[in-house]
Design an enzyme around this catalytic site. Structure first.
Site, PDB file in Angstrom:
ATOM      1  N   LEU A 139     -45.257 -23.450  20.234  1.00 31.28           N
ATOM      2  CA  LEU A 139     -44.134 -23.456  21.181  1.00 31.28           C
ATOM      3  C   LEU A 139     -43.019 -24.383  20.740  1.00 31.28           C
ATOM      4  O   LEU A 139     -41.880 -24.244  21.174  1.00 31.28           O
ATOM      5  CB  LEU A 139     -44.621 -23.884  22.579  1.00 31.28           C
ATOM      6  N   GLY A 165     -42.285 -31.901  18.597  1.00 35.23           N
ATOM      7  CA  GLY A 165     -41.534 -33.087  18.981  1.00 35.23           C
ATOM      8  C   GLY A 165     -41.991 -34.279  18.184  1.00 35.23           C
ATOM      9  O   GLY A 165     -42.814 -34.175  17.267  1.00 35.23           O
ATOM     10  N   PHE A 196     -43.903 -36.658  19.067  1.00 36.14           N
ATOM     11  CA  PHE A 196     -45.281 -37.043  19.315  1.00 36.14           C
ATOM     12  C   PHE A 196     -46.278 -36.016  18.794  1.00 36.14           C
ATOM     13  O   PHE A 196     -47.475 -36.256  18.838  1.00 36.14           O
ATOM     14  CB  PHE A 196     -45.505 -37.246  20.815  1.00 36.14           C
ATOM     15  N   GLY A 197     -45.809 -34.865  18.342  1.00 31.90           N
ATOM     16  CA  GLY A 197     -46.728 -33.865  17.811  1.00 31.90           C
ATOM     17  C   GLY A 197     -46.284 -32.454  18.145  1.00 31.90           C
ATOM     18  O   GLY A 197     -45.275 -32.233  18.808  1.00 31.90           O
ATOM     19  N   SER A 198     -47.068 -31.476  17.688  1.00 29.52           N
ATOM     20  CA  SER A 198     -46.750 -30.068  17.898  1.00 29.52           C
ATOM     21  C   SER A 198     -47.359 -29.567  19.206  1.00 29.52           C
ATOM     22  O   SER A 198     -48.371 -30.091  19.679  1.00 29.52           O
ATOM     23  CB  SER A 198     -47.270 -29.227  16.730  1.00 29.52           C
ATOM     24  N   LYS A 242     -50.635 -29.997  23.483  1.00 25.64           N
ATOM     25  CA  LYS A 242     -49.913 -30.875  22.549  1.00 25.64           C
ATOM     26  C   LYS A 242     -50.923 -31.644  21.703  1.00 25.64           C
ATOM     27  O   LYS A 242     -51.807 -32.324  22.230  1.00 25.64           O
ATOM     28  CB  LYS A 242     -49.015 -31.842  23.322  1.00 25.64           C
ATOM     29  N   ASP A 245     -37.847 -42.019  25.650  1.00 28.08           N
ATOM     30  CA  ASP A 245     -37.300 -40.939  24.799  1.00 28.08           C
ATOM     31  C   ASP A 245     -36.701 -39.831  25.663  1.00 28.08           C
ATOM     32  O   ASP A 245     -37.055 -38.666  25.526  1.00 28.08           O
ATOM     33  CB  ASP A 245     -38.396 -40.388  23.889  1.00 28.08           C
TER      34      ASP A 245
END
Length: 751
Positions: A451, A454, A456-458, A473, A568
């Site tokens: 999807l 970011g 912090f991760g996929s 996530k 963030d």
């Protein structure tokens, strides 16, 4: 032209004005996109056309050149369309009427039909027939002679809504449930008069002294708003709102709808009922209410058949209006029987006596846990479980299950084997679900559908066994142990708010740390602001998105047990549901990563444009860092462009400096996103722009809290002119040719 007569009608762009040109009467159309024309009255001494009275709200015309407002042969003031049909009339009856009458507008804003030879003989006046605006001297009440109910009815374009609320008792000077009336009375600003005689029952008011232009409007929300024209800013400011809470507006949620004040005054249908008009509910127009999913089983002759109707217990409810008390009741069973034996009875309650409700349930509200009561709602038996039927169903299901196990053992074994993969799925503290890594491999089909990604991760799409779509996530850089990670995730999972993404579950196996969120079908906000779909976001949608984000941050900063700083805030971390309601994502992840997460943030595309100065100076972060980021994002929401971007000559344009300059110059319309320049509310635009520039002040003590920002955007508090943030002043004269950031480094320039 100062009067309308039989020989001097009004048509086309003609107008009549009051003696001091305070008010104007003429044809107008509400908005550039409308093809409908109306006869109305508006202020003549202010720049913004503000209509205070409309004659033909229900019967607009489409041609003003061949239509006219004139005096008819019987002496009435009438509006005749291009087909020579009367579409509106004063409808005065009597043998004394004649064609020598005239219509004039007074400096009070009152349109009067009077005898031309005797101006003191008034036959009809608009003050007896208010529209959506209550002017000083106008009457709200009941004309007992004509039977006309003189009331305010909200009006916006072609939509009319009838809403009511309770003002409390009249104590001789003001209504005791309207604190503004008491304040204005004591300050000698307004003088109120409540009259109840043979002619009528009505309330009116006068403005004392030389105060600013003031009006009271019945808003489409059902709230009565006091507005004052501010000469310095040339906008209408809100001075009072009644009632303060949307849930206190009478019948806001319609029949069988209940209002929840804890979640933005939203409405929902009670058990056994569905929305009468789902489309309107999606647009937050709940006035149509709810209808039964299953009809009651009472016979037409009024008798009942066995136990086909039953009662559902609703606890913690603020009672609906119009109950009927039964004095002689021997207990709750007698009270239930009294309701069940009458087909018109829809609910009952037993608290120190029996109360019954007949017909629609109006003004239902969810209790706050303190003042809520218990009410028993009448439903068809099929809407509620039956104990005997349930036992029979269980026996039948068991027999069928055994039979299927014997006959289809192989097929069932395959199914059970697949389901066994989710065998360790369990609840944590009644809210969270703990997944194994194999569970998540299964529901995401080996992480096959991404999807997005970011800092912090996929994120991947997944589907739970109950068909619920989720977003999974995969976290990068998590070094916490399993016990600490579970404790932190459990804390985050307890946070519930309409504008915060809901955390459903998690996975923690060695170095594998994953979070499972609710899925947002409309994706992230940046796709709609900077992508090809930006034209879909109207001004109103954008403003509501900005307001929703502020409410979510307010909850994180001030309503949680411990203040949570997001660290963030940017459009990529704002997700939208199917109704474009915003939800803040990734809150609390900074805490999971620990204090050393600057590497993640500075590597993310565009994040550098949202960092507060505290990040650069290395001082301890507070919630005001989120306020700065919110301000930068609010500018992007308003204008539909990035706050900083690379130009063709490799310079970096810094849009906030240009916006600050235009605000000081009073030329803010040029800043608007071209996709909604025609439908933007200029008062909201100026308010949002001022709020954004307050948020991005260089000194964090100068920035408002998120709670204050919510009040400012809701219009409950006036927004003063912000100073230009100190670094912006350097670039204010030439903001589109600045090297505010270095082209070779991601760090903020020392200049």
């Amino acid at each position: 032209m100062n009067a309308i007569t039989a020989n001097q009608p009004l048509s086309g762009d003609q107008k009549i004005t009051s003696e001091n040109e305070t008010f104007i009467l003429g044809f107008f159309k509400p908005g550039n996109s409308s093809n409908n024309w109306y006869i109305g009255i508006w202020y003549g001494m202010i720049t913004e056309q503000t209509v205070v009275w409309v004659a033909n709200r229900e019967t607009p015309i489409t041609n003003t050149t061949s239509s006219e407002l004139t005096i008819s042969d019987d002496g009435n003031l009438v509006l005749i369309n291009q087909f020579k049909t009367v579409v509106w009339s004063t409808n005065v009856k009597g043998s004394t009427l004649n064609s020598t009458h005239e219509a004039v507008i007074l400096d009070s804003g009152n349109l009067v039909l009077r005898d031309k030879s005797n101006s003191s003989r008034v036959l009809w006046e608009s003050f007896d027939h208010p529209a959506h605006t209550w002017l000083a001297g106008s009457k709200i009440g009941l004309n007992k002679t004509t039977g006309v109910n003189q009331r305010l009815i909200s009006w916006k374009m072609r939509t009319t809504l009838h809403q009511y609320w309770k003002s409390g008792k009249w104590n001789g000077q003001y209504f005791d449930s309207i604190p503004e009336m008491e304040l204005y009375t004591h300050l000698s600003i307004f003088s109120y008069s409540f009259v109840d005689d043979k002619a009528g029952t009505y309330l009116t008011y006068w403005i004392s002294g030389n105060w600013s232009i003031t009006r009271i409007v019945m808003d489409i929300s059902g709230q009565l708003k006091g507005l004052t024209w501010r000469k310095s800013t040339q906008i209408w400011g809100t001075s009072s709102v009644n009632p303060k809470a949307q849930c206190d507006v009478y019948n806001w949620c319609g029949a069988f709808g209940s209002c929840d004040s804890d979640f933005l005054d939203t409405c929902h249908c009670i058990k056994g009922f569905t929305e009468k008009n789902p489309v309107n509910w999606g647009l937050k127009d709940y006035s149509g209410g709810c209808v039964r999913s299953t009809a009651l089983q009472c016979n037409q002759n009024g008798s009942r058949k066995g136990d086909e109707d039953r009662f559902y217990e609703m606890s913690n409810i603020v009672f609906p209006d119009n109950s009927q008390r039964i004095g002689s009741s021997n207990g709750i069973k007698d009270c239930e029987s009294a309701c069940l034996n009458n087909c018109s009875c829809t609910a009952y309650s037993y608290s120190n006596g029996c109360s019954l409700w007949y017909g629609d349930l109006i003004n239902l509200k969810d209790g706050d846990g303190v003042g809520g009561e218990t009410i028993y709602l009448r439903l068809a038996a099929s809407e509620l479980p039956n104990t005997k039927s349930k036992k029979i169903i269980v026996i039948v299901v068991v027999c069928i299950g055994v039979f299927l196990v014997i006959c289809l053992a192989f097929v069932l074994s395959l199914i059970l084997r697949r389901r066994w993969r989710l065998r360790k799925l369990r609840r944590v503290e009644g809210r969270m679900m703990a997944f194994t890594y194999r569970d998540l491999l299964y529901i995401t089909i080996n992480f096959s559908e991404a999807l997005g990604r970011g800092g912090f991760g996929s994120v991947y799409k997944g589907i739970l066994p109950d068909s619920t779509v989720v977003a999974v996530k995969r976290l990068d850089g998590i070094c916490q142990g399993d016990k600490n990670f579970r404790a932190e995730v459990s804390t985050i999972g307890m946070i519930q708010h309409l504008n915060l993404i809901r955390l459903i579950g998690f996975c923690s196996e060695h170095d594998k740390k994953l979070l499972v969120y609710e899925h947002m079908p409309m994706g992230s906000l940046d796709r709609h602001l900077f992508g090809n779909t930006s034209a879909r976001l109207s001004w109103n949608t954008r403003y509501q998105i900005a307001l929703g984000i502020s409410r979510g941050l307010h909850y994180l900063h001030e309503k949680c047990r411990d203040c949570i700083i997001h660290c963030d805030i940017k459009p990529e971390n704002i997700l939208l549901d199917e109704l474009f309601v915003p939800k803040i994502a990734d809150f609390g992840l900074a805490k999971l990563l620990g204090h050393d997460f600057s590497r993640v943030l500075t590597s993310m595309r565009g994040t550098i444009g949202y960092l507060a100065p505290e990040w650069i100076s290395g001082t301890a972060l507070t919630a005001k860092a989120d306020v700065y980021s919110y301000g930068m994002m609010l500018l992007e929401i308003i204008f539909g462009k990035r706050n900083r971007r690379q130009e063709e000559n490799n310079d970096v344009s810094f849009f906030p400096a240009f916006a600050a300059k235009k605000l000081v110059e009073g030329d803010i319309q040029c800043l608007l996103d071209v996709n909604f320049v025609d439908d933007a509310n200029m008062e909201e635009l100026e308010r949002a722009l001022k709020v954004a520039l307050w948020c991005v002040q260089w000194e964090e003590d100068s920035r408002p809290s998120m709670g204050k920002i919510v009040q400012l955007l809701e219009g409950l508090t006036n927004v003063s002119m912000p100073p230009i943030p100190r670094p912006f002043e350097i670039f204010a004269d030439n903001p589109y040719s600045i090297n505010y950031f270095s082209n070779t480094s991601s760090n903020v320039s020392s200049n």
